[in-house]
Design an enzyme around this catalytic site. Structure first.
Site, PDB file in Angstrom:
ATOM      1  N   PRO A   2       0.840  -1.203   0.000  1.00 38.03           N
ATOM      2  CA  PRO A   2       0.000   0.000   0.000  1.00 38.03           C
ATOM      3  C   PRO A   2       0.870   1.245   0.000  1.00 38.03           C
ATOM      4  CG  PRO A   2      -0.683  -1.511   1.746  1.00 38.03           C
ATOM      5  CD  PRO A   2       0.646  -1.970   1.251  1.00 38.03           C
ATOM      6  N   GLU A   3       0.839   1.977  -1.109  1.00 34.99           N
ATOM      7  CA  GLU A   3       1.517   3.266  -1.190  1.00 34.99           C
ATOM      8  C   GLU A   3       0.423   4.332  -1.194  1.00 34.99           C
ATOM      9  OE1 GLU A   3       4.488   3.095  -4.328  1.00 34.99           O
ATOM     10  OE2 GLU A   3       4.627   0.938  -4.106  1.00 34.99           O
TER      11      GLU A   3
END
Length: 302
Positions: A2-3
Site C-alpha cells: 500500500p503506497e
DNA sequence: AGGGCACCTCGGGCGC
DNA sequence: TGCGCCCGAGGTGCCC
C-alpha cells in the site's frame, strides 16, 4: 505495497463506512500492532465510547479521527481494514476488532503483522513519531516545483532511495518510484546532484502524474478489499515498468530489466533510463526520448 | 550518511 | 509427480 494511491483508496472507502459509528468495545488479538499506548487494555479503554468522525491521510498513514482522539494507522505491507457484521466469521490474521454499538465491526487484518497503530489526543499526533518528520505531500498544494527542488537539492544519494525516503517526499513506495522514474526517463542510480533542471522538472511532473493516475484507478490491486467489495484497484494494468521484467517497454520496445537498487527490486528500461555511466550518451541523443517523455507527460497531467 | 538486516508470513520455484 | 525447503516480496526502524 500500500503506497499513497492504495492508502487514499482505503481512506475514501472507510470515510463512507465508519463516520458516526460508536465503539462499544475493542478486541486486541495481536498487541504487537499497538505502538502507543502499547498496553491493549489501556488502548481499548481509551477508545470505548468514542465515535468515528472522519478518515484522513498523511503520506501512507491513515488518520482515523474520533471525537477527541486520533488513531494513526500504517498498513505497511499487507494491512487491511474491513467493516463486518458481528456474526460474520472472523477471518485468519484478524488482529484488532473495533466493535460498534450498531452490530457492526471494523476489523484490521494483517498477514505479515507489520502494521502499526498510534493513538493520540487529537492535535498531539503531529509532535511525535510517526507523523512528526514526514516530508512533502505530493498531491497537495505545498508540492510545488520549487519545494521539490529544495527537498532534493545538494543530495548525492541515489535518486530512487531518496524518493523512497518519507522524510523528503511522502507516499512513494517501490512500485510508484519505479513508475515515476520510468515515466521521467531517469535511471534510479542517478544522484540528485547530477540531474539537470529539465530532468528534475520531468521527474517532478512524473511523480504527480503517476500518483494522480493511480489514485484515479483506485490504486494497484494488492488483493486488498474493504467490506468484501472485491478487488480494489485497476492501476496494476497500467504499470509500465514495475513487475514487467522481460516485457517490451511501451515507449521503445527494449525489454524491461530487473536489478537491485538500494536493496529494492528495481525495474527499468535500459534505453529510456540511461545509467549514471552513460549519461553522456543520453545527452548526445536526447531528441527521441525527450519528445516521447514529454508526450507521455502532457497526456497524463492534463 | 548510507547500507544492511530484522520484522513476519505466504507462496512460488526449485531440487531431490 | 509430489513433497519439502528456501528465499523473495517490501515499508520502515534500527544498528553499525
Amino acid at each position: 505495497m500500500p503506497e499513497l494511491p492504495e492508502v487514499e483508496t482505503v481512506r475514501r472507502t472507510l470515510n463512507t463506512l465508519i463516520p458516526g459509528k460508536t465503539i462499544r468495545h475493542v478486541t486486541v488479538n495481536l498487541p504487537r500492532i499497538l505502538q502507543k499506548p502499547d498496553d491493549p487494555a489501556v488502548f481499548a479503554a481509551m477508545l470505548e465510547g468514542h465515535t468515528f468522525q472522519a478518515v484522513e491521510r498523511r503520506g501512507k498513514f491513515l488518520r482515523l479521527l474520533l471525537d477527541g482522539l486520533t488513531l494513526v494507522s500504517h498498513l505497511r505491507m499487507e494491512g487491511r481494514y474491513g467493516v463486518y457484521r458481528d456474526d460474520d466469521p472472523v477471518e485468519a490474521h484478524t488482529h484488532i476488532i473495533f466493535h460498534f454499538t450498531d452490530g457492526t465491526q471494523l476489523r484490521y487484518k494483517d498477514v505479515r503483522q507489520f502494521g502499526t497503530m498510534h493513538l493520540f489526543a487529537t492535535g498531539e499526533e503531529w509532535q511525535d513519531p510517526p507523523l512528526n518528520k514526514l516530508g512533502l505531500e505530493p498531491l497537495s498544494e505545498e508540492f510545488t516545483f520549487e519545494a521539490f527542488l529544495r527537498a532534493i537539492s545538494k543530495r548525492s544519494t541515489k535518486i530512487k532511495p531518496m524518493l523512497l525516503n518519507q522524510e523528503i517526499i511522502v507516499g512513494l513506495g517501490n512500485i510508484y518510484v519505479d513508475e515515476a522514474l520510468h515515466l521521467a526517463g531517469i535511471h534510479p542510480e542517478r544522484t540528485a546532484d547530477t540531474l539537470k533542471k529539465a530532468e528534475k522538472e520531468l521527474l517532478y511532473k512524473a511523480i504527480i502524474a503517476t500518483l494522480r493516475a493511480a489514485v484515479e484507478a483506485g490504486g494497484s490491486s494488492v488483493k486488498s478489499y474493504v467490506n468484501g467489495q472485491g478487488e480494489m484497484g485497476m492501476f496494476q494494468h497500467l504499470l509500465k515498468a514495475y513487475g514487467r521484467t522481460g516485457e517490451p517497454c511501451e515507449t521503445c520496445g527494449r525489454l524491461i530489466e530487473k536489478s537491485v537498487v538500494g536493496g529494492r527490486g528495481t525495474h527499468i528500461c535500459p534505453n529510456c533510463q540511461k545509467g549514471p555511466k552513460n549519461t553522456s550518451r543520453a545527452r548526445a541523443l536526447p531528441a527521441p526520448k525527450s519528445n516521447a517523455v514529454k508526450r507521455r507527460l502532457d497526456g497524463k497531467t492534463k
